[in-house]
Design a protein around this motif. Structure first.
Motif, PDB file in Angstrom:
ATOM      1  N   THR A  43       7.416  69.927  50.873  1.00 44.25           N
ATOM      2  CA  THR A  43       6.244  70.681  51.354  1.00 44.25           C
ATOM      3  C   THR A  43       5.442  71.191  50.161  1.00 44.25           C
ATOM      4  OG1 THR A  43       7.539  71.378  53.264  1.00 44.25           O
ATOM      5  CG2 THR A  43       5.499  72.564  52.874  1.00 44.25           C
ATOM      6  N   THR A  44       6.152  71.696  49.143  1.00 44.12           N
ATOM      7  CA  THR A  44       5.453  72.198  47.954  1.00 44.12           C
ATOM      8  C   THR A  44       4.670  71.063  47.285  1.00 44.12           C
ATOM      9  OG1 THR A  44       7.256  73.781  47.658  1.00 44.12           O
ATOM     10  CG2 THR A  44       5.792  73.462  45.787  1.00 44.12           C
ATOM     11  N   ALA A  45       5.331  69.908  47.122  1.00 46.80           N
ATOM     12  CA  ALA A  45       4.665  68.773  46.469  1.00 46.80           C
ATOM     13  C   ALA A  45       3.455  68.312  47.283  1.00 46.80           C
ATOM     14  CB  ALA A  45       5.655  67.624  46.305  1.00 46.80           C
ATOM     15  N   TYR A  46       3.596  68.295  48.606  1.00 52.26           N
ATOM     16  CA  TYR A  46       2.504  67.844  49.467  1.00 52.26           C
ATOM     17  C   TYR A  46       1.300  68.785  49.333  1.00 52.26           C
ATOM     18  CZ  TYR A  46      -0.210  67.133  53.735  1.00 52.26           C
ATOM     19  OH  TYR A  46      -1.250  66.927  54.621  1.00 52.26           O
ATOM     20  N   LEU A  47       1.571  70.100  49.426  1.00 52.43           N
ATOM     21  CA  LEU A  47       0.449  71.058  49.401  1.00 52.43           C
ATOM     22  C   LEU A  47      -0.200  71.085  48.010  1.00 52.43           C
ATOM     23  CD1 LEU A  47       1.909  73.955  51.599  1.00 52.43           C
ATOM     24  CD2 LEU A  47       0.239  72.204  52.261  1.00 52.43           C
ATOM     25  N   LEU A  48       0.610  70.946  46.956  1.00 50.89           N
ATOM     26  CA  LEU A  48       0.027  70.905  45.605  1.00 50.89           C
ATOM     27  C   LEU A  48      -0.831  69.647  45.446  1.00 50.89           C
ATOM     28  CD1 LEU A  48       3.088  72.106  43.501  1.00 50.89           C
ATOM     29  CD2 LEU A  48       0.834  73.217  43.535  1.00 50.89           C
ATOM     30  N   GLY A  49      -0.349  68.533  45.990  1.00 49.69           N
ATOM     31  CA  GLY A  49      -1.115  67.274  45.922  1.00 49.69           C
ATOM     32  C   GLY A  49      -2.440  67.412  46.652  1.00 49.69           C
ATOM     33  N   LEU A 189       5.712  62.953  55.256  1.00 48.94           N
ATOM     34  CA  LEU A 189       5.183  63.835  54.192  1.00 48.94           C
ATOM     35  C   LEU A 189       5.349  63.161  52.825  1.00 48.94           C
ATOM     36  CD1 LEU A 189       4.008  66.546  55.000  1.00 48.94           C
ATOM     37  CD2 LEU A 189       6.026  67.652  54.091  1.00 48.94           C
ATOM     38  N   ALA A 190       6.492  62.488  52.638  1.00 46.34           N
ATOM     39  CA  ALA A 190       6.735  61.799  51.356  1.00 46.34           C
ATOM     40  C   ALA A 190       5.685  60.706  51.151  1.00 46.34           C
ATOM     41  CB  ALA A 190       8.143  61.215  51.341  1.00 46.34           C
ATOM     42  N   GLN A 191       5.375  59.985  52.228  1.00 47.80           N
ATOM     43  CA  GLN A 191       4.369  58.933  52.101  1.00 47.80           C
ATOM     44  C   GLN A 191       2.995  59.527  51.783  1.00 47.80           C
ATOM     45  OE1 GLN A 191       5.724  56.956  55.501  1.00 47.80           O
ATOM     46  NE2 GLN A 191       6.585  55.256  54.303  1.00 47.80           N
ATOM     47  N   ALA A 192       2.700  60.679  52.388  1.00 50.37           N
ATOM     48  CA  ALA A 192       1.416  61.337  52.110  1.00 50.37           C
ATOM     49  C   ALA A 192       1.366  61.823  50.659  1.00 50.37           C
ATOM     50  CB  ALA A 192       1.214  62.500  53.076  1.00 50.37           C
ATOM     51  N   ILE A 193       2.501  62.259  50.135  1.00 60.09           N
ATOM     52  CA  ILE A 193       2.539  62.720  48.732  1.00 60.09           C
ATOM     53  C   ILE A 193       2.159  61.559  47.810  1.00 60.09           C
ATOM     54  CG2 ILE A 193       4.114  63.453  46.864  1.00 60.09           C
ATOM     55  CD1 ILE A 193       5.653  65.073  49.079  1.00 60.09           C
ATOM     56  N   THR A 194       2.754  60.389  48.029  1.00 60.02           N
ATOM     57  CA  THR A 194       2.453  59.244  47.145  1.00 60.02           C
ATOM     58  C   THR A 194       1.011  58.753  47.387  1.00 60.02           C
ATOM     59  OG1 THR A 194       3.526  57.753  48.691  1.00 60.02           O
ATOM     60  CG2 THR A 194       4.858  58.511  46.870  1.00 60.02           C
ATOM     61  N   ARG A 195       0.551  58.811  48.620  1.00 64.45           N
ATOM     62  CA  ARG A 195      -0.850  58.446  48.903  1.00 64.45           C
ATOM     63  C   ARG A 195      -1.804  59.314  48.082  1.00 64.45           C
ATOM     64  NH1 ARG A 195      -2.444  60.930  54.171  1.00 64.45           N
ATOM     65  NH2 ARG A 195      -2.511  62.694  52.718  1.00 64.45           N
ATOM     66  N   ASP A 196      -1.456  60.593  47.935  1.00 66.73           N
ATOM     67  CA  ASP A 196      -2.312  61.515  47.179  1.00 66.73           C
ATOM     68  C   ASP A 196      -2.054  61.443  45.676  1.00 66.73           C
ATOM     69  OD1 ASP A 196      -3.378  62.330  49.580  1.00 66.73           O
ATOM     70  OD2 ASP A 196      -2.169  64.159  49.735  1.00 66.73           O
ATOM     71  N   GLY A 197      -1.290  60.447  45.231  1.00 71.57           N
ATOM     72  CA  GLY A 197      -1.092  60.249  43.780  1.00 71.57           C
ATOM     73  C   GLY A 197       0.205  60.830  43.240  1.00 71.57           C
ATOM     74  N   GLY A 198       0.991  61.489  44.096  1.00 76.64           N
ATOM     75  CA  GLY A 198       2.269  62.048  43.638  1.00 76.64           C
ATOM     76  C   GLY A 198       3.271  60.936  43.361  1.00 76.64           C
ATOM     77  N   ARG A 199       4.216  61.245  42.484  1.00 77.99           N
ATOM     78  CA  ARG A 199       5.267  60.270  42.155  1.00 77.99           C
ATOM     79  C   ARG A 199       6.618  60.858  42.567  1.00 77.99           C
ATOM     80  NH1 ARG A 199       3.259  60.508  36.198  1.00 77.99           N
ATOM     81  NH2 ARG A 199       2.104  62.233  37.147  1.00 77.99           N
ATOM     82  N   ILE A 200       7.404  60.081  43.292  1.00 73.11           N
ATOM     83  CA  ILE A 200       8.728  60.549  43.748  1.00 73.11           C
ATOM     84  C   ILE A 200       9.782  59.640  43.145  1.00 73.11           C
ATOM     85  CG2 ILE A 200      10.204  60.938  45.770  1.00 73.11           C
ATOM     86  CD1 ILE A 200       7.704  61.431  47.446  1.00 73.11           C
TER      87      ILE A 200
END
Ligand SMILES: Cc1cc2nc3c(=O)[nH]c(=O)nc-3n(C[C@H](O)[C@H](O)[C@H](O)COP(=O)(O)OP(=O)(O)OC[C@H]3O[C@@H](n4cnc5c(N)ncnc54)[C@H](O)[C@@H]3O)c2cc1C
Ligand code: FES
Length: 508
Positions: A43-49, A189-200
């Motif tokens: 959730t933190t990674a998603y909202l920061l992204g 949410l994980a997929q949305a994080i990577t869509r927004d440029g996040g790396r997991i």
């Protein structure tokens, strides 16, 4: 990749897939590095992204392989700790902020589900709190008044919960709670994080975490992530030796799932006020009933079978339509001394290292609140709930429980002078483990199904408690602060950050 946090399989693990990610294979840099891919970290990674920050998430298992896959995912403002207790501990304003933040967390999850079109069985429903048989309902009256003072004006008393198979008696109703399938939600949410440029990155163990100007995380495989801020969302912080671990305690909790005729029990979230209390909900199709409870301090009981049977007995005597038991799993919750999570800067650390811990049985909402609070703090913005959840807080009203837990931890060090569970490693049956004494040493011995012995030190690398074998989950659990290790000694739960060191078996 490390094991999951136990051998048992929850309904969520059995009914949804998670996307897989690769290991970190080189040094990387981001605005924020989040360690831990459970509900708090993701959730933190998603909202920061969403706020435009570049984010890296590290997890040493697959994503959502910690306690989030073992939850029952009641999303509630009906907190585990009563509002009249929260008022005593945090004042009327604190209780109001607690109610407001948990309501906001449920709303935030609902908004994310809508905005991201996530098919995760999110559903609003009422929650019902009732007394065990024969107990006065005075507590419910006190709780209703305190919940209303805290701003939950729609909390009201009903003559009984809408369950036909047994009469709960007077019951407190909390309208508009919610339930969810946590793995479906977090996979999206994980997929949305990577869509927004996040790396997991998964299978990537954070071995050293250092804040400051050149904040960095060194991984067990020898790579480094540098970041302007670090969030440690490892359920219990692996970067904190003592400050937080004296203020929270790890408890193991058990769940059974039983088939029931679809629609035979009204959908709702249900709890009683026993100690430990029972928590109840239904599957999305209303054909599996989940009943949880029977909590005990981690590493301080090894009678899971009896606990599952007691849960079944409790449930069958109330829900006569129950047929087969189709799920049994257990997991860990972190109970803080004052009933609320610790979210914010890690005490006694550099100002750019943050933690989210102390779920207090409400980790789905506390994890979401963590995302909201930390996203604000990292961006230098004020957050109205930050003071309430401040990890360095000292809650005067909680001194008694603090002293009780401290004494309990101190007593666990007696494990150093007791004999082993069995005299010799040859007495450990296949597929099982035991602690043995060899001279001055305590050794954790696991015999695999093929009969091969695996021996490791039984001394927890956190603060040298002696671990205990957990036969239900096939893990080594530390009775002091709840560190846990898989059967081969690999750490699966902090506060330990390193494995149990291997021991060479003596030649027989
Ligand atoms: C049986 C049960 C029922 C529950 N029911 C409810 C409920 O109804 N409602 C509710 O609100 N809460 C409930 N909870 C609590 C809630 O589920 C948890 O508090 C919450 O899921 C914890 O999320 P988390 O993100 O903090 O931790 P986790 O989900 O445990 O995530 C932490 C992650 O950190 C990773 N990690 C750890 N150390 C390292 C390291 N050194 N390097 C890299 N990665 C690391 C782990 O692999 C893990 O994936 C329940 C819990 C249990 C066990
Ligand atoms: S968890 Fe602290 S000593 Fe083991």
């Amino acid at each position: 990749m490390k094991d999951h946090a136990g051998q048992s399989i929850s309904v969520w693990m059995a009914t949804a897939e998670l996307p897989s990610f690769s290991k970190l294979l080189m040094n990387e840099q981001a605005d924020v590095c989040v360690v831990g891919a459970g509900i708090a970290g993701l959730t933190t990674a998603y909202l920061l992204g969403r706020a435009g920050k570049s984010v890296i998430v590290l997890d040493d298992g697959p994503i959502v392989s910690g306690e989030t896959e073992r939850t029952t995912a009641h999303l509630m403002t009906a907190l585990d700790d009563r509002y009249f207790d929260l008022e005593r501990l945090h004042g009327e304003k604190g209780a109001r902020l607690a109610a407001e933040s948990h309501s906001a967390a449920i709303n935030r999850i609902e908004e994310i589900v809508c905005e991201e079109h996530i098919d995760c069985d999110f559903e609003r429903l009422n929650g019902y709190l009732f007394m065990p048989p024969g107990k006065s309902t005075g507590i419910l009256d006190r709780e209703m008044a305190a919940a209303q003072r805290a701003g939950l004006s729609d909390v009201h008393m009903v003559a009984r919960a809408p369950i036909t198979s047994f009469d709960t008696g007077r019951t407190l109703c909390f309208p508009r709670q919610a339930q969810i399938h946590p793995i479906k939600y977090l996979a999206a949410l994980a997929q949305a994080i990577t869509r927004d440029g996040g790396r997991i990155y998964t299978g990537t163990h954070a071995a050293k975490i250092e804040g400051g100007k050149s904040a960095r995380i060194n991984t067990q495989d020898g790579h480094t992530v540098t970041a302007s801020a670090i969030v440690v969302a490892t359920n219990t912080p692996v970067n904190d030796l003592l400050a937080i671990h004296t203020k929270q305690a790890a408890y193991r909790t058990y769940v059974i799932g039983a088939t029931v005729p679809a629609g035979s029990i009204s959908k709702g979230l249900y709890w009683d006020t026993s100690d430990p209390y029972h928590y109840v909900r239904l599957s999305v199709g209303s054909d599996v009933l989940f009943v949880g409870g029977e909590d005990h301090k981690t590493g301080q009981a090894d009678d899971a079978e009896a606990r599952y049977l007691r849960l079944e007995k409790w449930a069958r005597s109330r829900f006569s339509m129950m047929t087969d038991i189709v799920f049994r799993w257990s997991g860990q919750v972190m109970e803080t001394v004052d009933g609320l999570a610790f979210i914010g800067r890690n005490p006694m650390d550099e100002p750019n290292v943050y933690i989210a811990t102390g779920d207090s049985g409400n980790g789905m909402t506390h994890g979401t609140i963590a995302g909201m609070v930390l996203t604000d703090l990292i961006q230098g913005r004020d957050n109205a709930w930050a003071t309430l959840y401040e990890p360095s807080r000292k809650t005067l009203g909680a001194l008694k429980i603090f002293a009780k837990e401290t004494l309990n931890v101190a007593a666990q060090y007696a494990g150093w002078v007791t004999p082993g569970d069995v005299k010799k490693d040859v007495l450990v049956p296949p597929g099982s483990g035991a602690v043995i004494r060899r001279g001055l040493k305590k050794i954790a011995v696991y015999r695999d199904d093929a009969g091969k012995l695996h021996e490791m030190s039984a001394v927890c690398p956190h603060l040298e408690g002696i671990v205990a074998w957990n036969p239900a989950e096939k893990t080594w659990d530390c009775p002091c602060h709840g560190s846990r290790f898989d059967r081969f000694g690999k750490v699966v739960n902090g506060p330990a950050i390193t494995d149990l060191p291997a021991e060479e078996p003596p030649a027989h």
